[in-house]
Design a protein around this motif. Sequence first.
Motif, PDB file in Angstrom:
ATOM      1  N   ARG A   5       0.815  -1.212   0.000  1.00  9.14           N
ATOM      2  CA  ARG A   5       0.000   0.000   0.000  1.00  9.14           C
ATOM      3  C   ARG A   5       0.853   1.269   0.000  1.00  9.14           C
ATOM      4  O   ARG A   5       0.485   2.278  -0.585  1.00  9.14           O
ATOM      5  N   HIS A   6       1.996   1.219   0.681  1.00  8.63           N
ATOM      6  CA  HIS A   6       2.833   2.416   0.808  1.00  8.63           C
ATOM      7  C   HIS A   6       4.125   2.302  -0.003  1.00  8.63           C
ATOM      8  O   HIS A   6       5.143   2.896   0.332  1.00  8.63           O
ATOM      9  N   ARG A   7       4.015   1.534  -1.060  1.00  7.36           N
ATOM     10  CA  ARG A   7       5.197   1.253  -1.861  1.00  7.36           C
ATOM     11  C   ARG A   7       5.882   2.516  -2.384  1.00  7.36           C
ATOM     12  O   ARG A   7       7.107   2.652  -2.293  1.00  7.36           O
ATOM     13  N   GLN A   8       5.076   3.415  -2.923  1.00  5.72           N
ATOM     14  CA  GLN A   8       5.663   4.639  -3.492  1.00  5.72           C
ATOM     15  C   GLN A   8       6.521   5.384  -2.482  1.00  5.72           C
ATOM     16  O   GLN A   8       7.583   5.882  -2.799  1.00  5.72           O
ATOM     17  N   ARG A   9       6.030   5.452  -1.274  1.00  2.32           N
ATOM     18  CA  ARG A   9       6.741   6.219  -0.256  1.00  2.32           C
ATOM     19  C   ARG A   9       8.021   5.535   0.223  1.00  2.32           C
ATOM     20  O   ARG A   9       9.031   6.175   0.465  1.00  2.32           O
ATOM     21  N   PHE A  10       7.961   4.194   0.362  1.00  2.00           N
ATOM     22  CA  PHE A  10       9.073   3.533   1.063  1.00  2.00           C
ATOM     23  C   PHE A  10      10.040   2.748   0.182  1.00  2.00           C
ATOM     24  O   PHE A  10      11.112   2.365   0.641  1.00  2.00           O
ATOM     25  N   GLU A  11       9.645   2.496  -1.055  1.00  2.00           N
ATOM     26  CA  GLU A  11      10.453   1.610  -1.899  1.00  2.00           C
ATOM     27  C   GLU A  11      11.891   2.131  -2.050  1.00  2.00           C
ATOM     28  O   GLU A  11      12.837   1.364  -2.141  1.00  2.00           O
TER      29      GLU A  11
END
Length: 509
Positions: free
Chosen positions: A463-469
């Motif tokens: 769900r928060h891939r964009q932020r944490f990848e």
Amino acid sequence: VSRLVLVLGDQLTPDLSALREADRARDVVVMAEVRGEAGRPKHHPKKIALIFAAMRKFAARLEADGWTVAYARLTDPHNAQSIDGELLRRAKDHDAKELICTTPGDWRLIQLLDDLPLKVTRLPDTRFISTQEEFESWAEGRKELRMEFFYREMRRKTGILMNDDGKPEGGKWNYDHDNREPAAHDLFQPKIPRFQPDAVTQEVLELVGSEFSDHFGDLDGFAFPTTHEDAARAADDFIANRLPRFGPYQDAMLTGEAYLYHSVLSPALNIGLLDPLDLCRRAEAAYRDGQVPLNSAEGFIRQILGWREFVRGIYMMDGPGYTSRNALRHHRDLPWLYWSGETDMACLSEAVRQTRENAYAHHIQRLMVTGNFALLIGVDPQQVQEWYLGVYADAFEWVEAPNTLGMSQFADGGMLASKPYVSSGNYIDKMSDYCDGCTYDVRQKTGAGACPFNLLYWWFLDRHRQRFEKNHRMRTIYATWQRMDANKRRQILSDAEAFLARLDSGAHV
Ligand code: FAD
Ligand code: SF4
């Protein structure tokens, strides 16, 4: 003319800056037990009892020392039931136009005092090891604020665990790699000392029992220290009996063992019954005398000299808006199981049960069980914050909010933590015995019996891939997710959604 001197329930320190500034021959100390504070949020009955009992004893001590104390008990008929209301009432009674106070650890109260129609002298709270100016000048211009570097500054400033050549004792700043062992049940596990209620505490317990019975938490078994003398005994006992093994077991969790080798000194420390620097010096002395190994002494000192000072610096530096931050835009309501403890997840039910009983849970339970779950499922951080503020005896906003919103929920967008503290069931299984007695299977990654932490972990990351990848500390974990078979990934995400649908519908999970 007399001036008023405010002493709040967490400012019970004889050399409080407000008391030092005041004149005992002419000024009036104001202390008040008010519903406005005890009921917002609804604090744990053991916490209210701790604060009221310690306040009454501190007021008696001030009177014995020659101060005039205007003390309002909760049920006094004229009690205005709010801090500002009480100050204005006392100002009228004593014809006072001035107030001396020590800066509260809560922006709401700071603003309330600053808005009073009195001449307010608000002094810095000098009960911390660093000043706010020191913290802010350290923080200025840094891209990232990391506790470890601030902690080193504090070690240098105080000389604690430092050698004459300016090097850290033992050659390293931090001995955490020697720590982090799981614990096993041990018949010889040292117990924490219990302070039996005296007549003053007993009277407070009766009051709290009758006035706050609708608050979450058990009042039975109250045994916190409520005076400086008892708090000093609790500290002695910790240093002699539990500090030696504090380091290795600080992250361990064990069913039925609420305290393990933790100090349980935060309730006394945060209301002013213990001095943080003194406590660090005593832990250091125990190490220098050969009673405590370096990894335990350093680990404990770091929590106080490092974390405690660091989180306060951030809360105070960021200002009144800190508690409304919600960087990850999480909006789920806090599940009812945080109050009832009714869940098949053994780790959560144990953490909630201990919290209800003791108004205490240790750091890893707060961070990796209740905090981890709330973050994984995306609970509104303000609701999480209010829960922590209410249920723990040591919770005051300056320390609770940065720990909850910042460290645990990543709601400040990474001011405090460099990555979100999320984990699958694996971590809990490694550090505890909870999974052995759980209905869910920690080894199962999908399907009905799978540990919910295993499902939700990937659901959160996806769900928060964009932020944490792109976070360098999380790249490997995203690579693992990416390499996983596409069908398995789909299965995990749909199992997680199904679990959340059951949770949101109020079903027993
Ligand atoms: P020990 O493990 O014996 O540690 C010794 C002391 O170090 C503590 O008494 C405490 O004063 C200090 N300390 C340790 N960790 C921290 C930390 N992260 N931040 C500040 N001080 C620390 N601590 C509070 O005092 N009040 C809170 O409201 C609070 N809320 C928290 C909420 C969350 C979500 C998390 C993850 C942590 C929170 N903490 C809070 C920090 C920590 O969990 C408690 O200080 C600790 O559990 C208190 O128990 P103890 O005295 O046995 O600690
Ligand atoms: Fe918690 Fe999962 Fe272990 Fe159960 S199996 S105790 S839910 S981590």
